[in-house]
Structures are given as structure tokens and as C-alpha cells.
Design an enzyme around this catalytic site. Structure first.
Site, PDB file in Angstrom:
ATOM      1  N   ASP A  34       0.835  -1.193   0.000  1.00  0.00           N
ATOM      2  CA  ASP A  34       0.000   0.000   0.000  1.00  0.00           C
ATOM      3  C   ASP A  34       0.876   1.251   0.000  1.00  0.00           C
ATOM      4  O   ASP A  34       1.870   1.326   0.733  1.00  0.00           O
ATOM      5  CB  ASP A  34      -0.892  -0.018   1.243  1.00  0.00           C
ATOM      6  N   GLU A  56       1.692  -0.641  -5.150  1.00  0.00           N
ATOM      7  CA  GLU A  56       0.681   0.369  -5.435  1.00  0.00           C
ATOM      8  C   GLU A  56       1.439   1.692  -5.489  1.00  0.00           C
ATOM      9  O   GLU A  56       1.662   2.344  -4.470  1.00  0.00           O
ATOM     10  CB  GLU A  56      -0.398   0.431  -4.353  1.00  0.00           C
TER      11      GLU A  56
END
Length: 553
Positions: free
Chosen positions: A216, A279
Site C-alpha cells: 500500500d 501500489e
């Protein structure tokens, strides 16, 4: 005559062990996939019970959004304990069962890791608050004195991605940085404790048997020295489109080289590789490719592709750039249309017409699955689910909604629980008919449930099952480096993929009218009904508007 995408010289075909180069990976959003205990919240036992559905769908791997212990200020992306399962989702034993059952069904298992920030309830942050300015505990985060005579102004002009200042002041007068919600303080990756902790967290989950990590905010860990001002108030609108001092700093790459050594130590080849997926919202796909250089990460999400509209020229350009950038670092391209942070593509492509949106969504799926590399599916897209745009304000939970600015709209609309069966909500999401669900489902979803579509010719679910089966079976689909563009009418994209074992052509009509194209071979699959041509082009095939066709050529 064909045109080939520019590619770096090949270094040889992928080994049998490099499963991630052509994997189709299915994202499970745990709170919205399946509720095993009837409390209205999805959980790990619910996911385990539904794993055969994913196996039968035909995906290769499952990726779960966070299920760690968390106050749930941002749906679990505010982690209080990286080695514990939040009770709302189950127990660590449930996680172990889920990993084992996933592997037993022949699937891989990928988990989210959240290294940019934690929860303000994390023991480290609570320790930092107790110990005060100048303490070693505070150095694990970005604590700073404020500006102005009494320190009443934030230390710089950075804005939260969710809107408003990226700083919050604590009782002793210092401010701490949070690029997302105030409940999500950013770690200071200049601190060695942070590095050591995340090495330990990686090994904890690798020892449990996970096959990889989705990282993330992979682009956000390192901040520019001195935390300089940006100098304008349009930061959130321009995120991912311009360089900023808190994203995509070159220092992140040494972190990922360190992590890659850990991942490689757990993989022994022959399909046992453990992977990491970034990401990384960067200004260009070429910047994203830097995360995938030798000795760094394995994949990065192709957000440039995700954010491209329904336009033939724009899609061709981003496909060419993506393949060239990834080939230059010998990494697979990735393709994705939806996830838990964006409006579902059946709605994005609709231009206000739900029927047109689904038609384009199906065509976009076939186009995506035909491209070389790895593809990501977001739960529910295989059912043709649209964005839920009429949620009452009182049920919304996305922190971006409550900040009053920042991201457009709310992300809750793509997170509504899946419909599995039945005539009324929650449509089999939980074990009790008419029971609760944490977000309400539209009544119309009874016609989109798994049960309503299973075995129905032409349904979106059966269309996905067929597409994934063909992709797995055809030798020219899946991993690869190149495509050859086929000359096509305006508004049409057509390309060929060829291996020693076979050839394949994908044609997509992105225009608003039917188009007759040459028939290059045997029809494999189409996103809409196609018919033979008429008149002087009788040897051709008529593609309806917003449709894609696959041929064995």
C-alpha cells in the site's frame, strides 16, 4: 502488414516458476466479500467458504485487502497490530486456515502490507505521545514544531490525500504528519526501527505461507529531506500527475531492494516465488517501471491504464508505453480496470447509460485479458456490478467523504457487499436471510447475484468464466512481451499475438457504430453477439459498437 510494439531485447522466456508474469489475481475486499457469522461484516471464515467459487472462476491468485487489528478508521488501512487479525474478521487461526485452503485449491495467496502509516492506536504511536518531544519513540514518526510565533501553523503546506492539512497538533504543541486520515500517522523511514519492524512483519506472514504482498502507498515511504513546501493548493487534484516531495522519492528503492532479498530467501524456484506488487501512483508509467528493476519488486499496478477513458487512440498509446516501459526492466505489464479505491468501470464507462456501461465493461475486460502480462480483477466485476451512487450519507464510512474535500465523491460505492443468492438483501452475503450488511445493497442486485447468473448463457459471470478458461488454454495468451498492431478502421483496436504454438487476434470496436472488419481466424469468444458481414465485405465480421472479439488465427 503489422506494426510491432518497441521492446528491449528479450532475455529469454519466463521460467516455469515465474507464475506471477501471467497471473490473473482477484482482489477480495474482506468486509464485503462474504459474512460467515451473520454480523453484517465480511470475515475470513466467509472467504474460506467461498474459495471454490474463485477456483471455478478461473483465477490464479487471491489478494486480500487488510484484515489486521485496526480501529477501522480507514477500513483497516489504519493498522494497530501487523501480526494480529482484527476480531471483526476472525482470528490468526482463521487466517492460517484460509492460506492453507487457498493453496489446497491450487491458488496463491497475497496480503496487503501497509508500510507508509499505521493507526494512531498502534503501540509505537501511543508511546510517542507519552514520551514527548525529542524522544526516540517520536523519531519513528514525523513530529515537528509548528510555524508562526506560537507554533500554531502546520510545519509545511502539505495536504492530506483525504483533504485538509496533512498535519495534526498534539497536546504538547508538536505536529505529526499524516498523508491520509489524522488517525494514520506516517512512519519515518529514516529511522532504523521502522526498517527492522517491517522486515520482521514480512517474515511473520511469509512463515505463515503467504505467496506475496501488495504494498500500500509503495511510493510514499520516503519524504524529501527537510519536508519542503510545495507552494500551491492544488496538490490533491494533481496527485499522480506531478512530482511532490512526499511521493515517489528515489530513496524508496533501497527499501525494496532489501525486501526483495527477504522474498527471494523464501522462494526456491519451480513456482514457489514470493512476490511483491507496488501500489505506486507515479507521474508516468516509466517512473513506475523503476520499482521493477532487477533486484526490486515484481509488479506495479498500471494506474495509467486504469485511468484511461474509452478511447481507441488513448488506449493504444498507454498500451504501447506500458509494454515498452516494462520490457525495458524485464518486468511483466499489469492491467487493471477497477479496485476498492475507484469507481467501478461498468459505471465509469457508462456516460450515464447503465446498459452501455456494462457493454463497454465486458469489452474492456476482453481487451485487458488479451494483453501480455498479469491482470487484476476486483471482486464483483465478474457480476457486472455497477457503482452504488445513491448510498445515504448516514451509512457512508469512507474518511474522504467526511473530510469534505480531497478525493472526488466517496469510495463506499465500490465497496458494497457482494450479492450471492436470494431475492432480497443481503442476497446471501451472510448466513441469515434478510440479515444485516455493513453497507446496503440495491434491490436490483437480485438479478446480478452469483446464483442468478450461474449457468445462464450470456450472463456476465459465465462470460468471465469462459474468458479466463480460454486465456488459460490458448498458447498465445498470458505471459509475453509484445503485440503486433493490425491496421484497423478509426475507433477500432486490433492486435496479434504469436508464439510457436499458435496465433491470436483481439479486436475491439470502441466506436458508437457497428464496424465490419476482416475475419482473421476462428472465433473464440466475443463480448457481444457478432455476425458475418454482408455485401462486398461478406468475408468480414460485423462488430457491434463497444465490443471485443477474440480469434484463433
Amino acid at each position: 502488414m503489422t506494426q510491432n510494439v518497441t521492446a528491449a531485447p528479450t532475455t529469454g522466456s519466463p521460467s516455469a516458476g515465474e507464475w506471477w508474469r501471467d497471473a490473473v489475481i482477484y482482489q477480495v475486499y474482506p468486509r464485503s466479500f462474504a459474512d460467515g457469522n451473520g454480523d453484517g461484516m465480511g470475515d475470513l471464515p466467509g472467504i474460506t467458504a467461498r474459495l471454490p467459487y474463485l477456483r471455478d472462476l478461473g483465477v490464479d491468485a487471491v489478494w486480500l485487502s487488510p484484515f489486521y487489528a485496526s480501529p477501522q478508521a480507514d477500513a483497516g488501512y489504519d493498522v494497530a497490530d501487523y501480526r494480529a487479525v482484527d476480531p471483526v474478521f476472525g482470528t490468526l487461526a482463521d487466517a492460517d486456515d484460509l492460506v492453507r485452503e487457498t493453496h489446497a485449491l491450487g491458488l496463491r495467496f497475497i496480503v496487503d502490507i501497509v508500510p507508509n502509516h499505521c493507526s494512531d492506536r498502534h503501540e509505537w504511536f501511543q508511546e510517542a505521545l507519552r514520551e514527548g518531544p525529542g524522544s526516540a519513540a517520536r523519531d519513528r514518526f514525523h513530529f515537528r514544531a509548528g510555524r508562526g510565533a506560537d507554533g500554531a501553523l502546520p510545519p509545511n503546506d502539505w495536504e492530506s490525500v483525504f483533504g485538509g492539512p496533512a498535519w495534526t497538533r498534539v497536546e504538547d504543541g508538536q505536529w505529526y504528519l499524516h498523508l491520509f486520515a489524522a488517525e494514520q500517522p506516517d512512519f519515518n523511514w529514516d529511522n532504523q526501527d521502522v526498517h527492522d519492524e517491517f522486515r520482521s512483519v514480512l517474515r511473520f506472514w511469509l512463515d505463515l505461507g503467504v505467496d506475496g504482498f501488495r504494498i500500500d502507498v509503495a511510493h510514499g515511504l520516503v519524504k524529501a529531506p527537510g519536508l519542503p513546501d510545495i507552494g500551491h493548493a492544488e496538490q490533491v487534484k494533481l496527485l499522480g500527475k506531478q512530482a511532490v516531495p512526499y511521493f515517489d522519492q528515489d530513496g524508496v528503492h533501497e527499501i525494496y531492494r532489501d525486501w526483495r532479498r527477504i522474498l527471494d530467501a523464501y522462494g526456491t524456484g519451480n513456482g514457489t516465488e514470493r512476490i511483491a506488487v507496488a501500489e505506486a501512483w507515479t507521474p508516468t508509467v516509466e517512473r513506475s517501471a523503476l520499482y521493477l528493476r532487477r533486484g526490486e519488486l515484481h509488479q506495479a499496478f498500471n494506474f495509467e491504464y486504469l485511468t484511461t477513458g474509452w478511447d481507441a487512440a488513448a488506449l493504444r498509446a498507454v498500451i504501447d508505453r506500458s509494454l515498452a516501459a516494462m520490457n525495458a526492466v524485464d518486468a511483466p505489464a499489469t492491467w487493471v480496470l477497477s479496485n476498492h479505491d475507484v469507481v467501478r468501470h461498468a459505471t465509469r464507462f457508462a456516460d450515464g447509460d447503465e446498459v452501455r456501461g456494462l457493454r463497454r465493461a465486458r469489452a474492456a475486460t476482453l481487451l485487458m485479458l488479451a494483453l501480455p502480462g498479469s491482470a487484476y480483477l476486483y471482486q464483483g466485476e465478474e457480476l457486472g456490478l455497477p457503482e452504488v451512487t445513491e448510498l445515504p450519507d448516514e451509512v457512508r464510512q469512507d474518511p474522504a467523504f467526511f473530510r469534505g474535500s480531497g478525493q472526488d465523491g466517496t469510495r463506499d460505492g465500490c465497496r458494497v457487499p457482494l450479492p450471492w443468492s436470494g431475492e432480497r438483501p443481503p442476497f446471501g452475503f451472510g448466513p441469515v436471510e434478510g440479515g444485516p450488511s455493513w453497507l446496503p445493497q440495491p434491490d436490483s442486485w437480485k438479478d446480478l447475484s452469483v446464483a442468478a447468473q450461474t449457468g445462464v448463457p450470456g450472463s456476465t459471470l459465465e462470460f468471465y468464466r469462459r474468458a479466463l478458461a480460454v486465456r488459460r488454454a490458448h498458447p498465445a495468451l498470458g505471459a509475453g512481451r509484445d503485440i503486433a498492431w493490425v491496421p484497423s478502421p478509426e475507433g477500432v483496436l486490433a492486435f496479434r499475438r504469436t508464439t510457436s504454438a499458435g496465433s491470436f487476434v483481439c479486436t475491439t470496436n470502441l466506436s458508437a457504430s457497428p464496424v465490419t472488419v476482416p475475419t482473421p481466424g476462428t472465433l473464440l469468444l466475443a463480448s457481444a453477439h457478432v455476425v458475418p458481414g454482408a455485401g462486398p465485405d461478406a468475408a468480414g465480421t460485423v462488430l457491434p459498437a463497444d465490443s471485443t472479439v477474440w480469434w484463433a488465427a
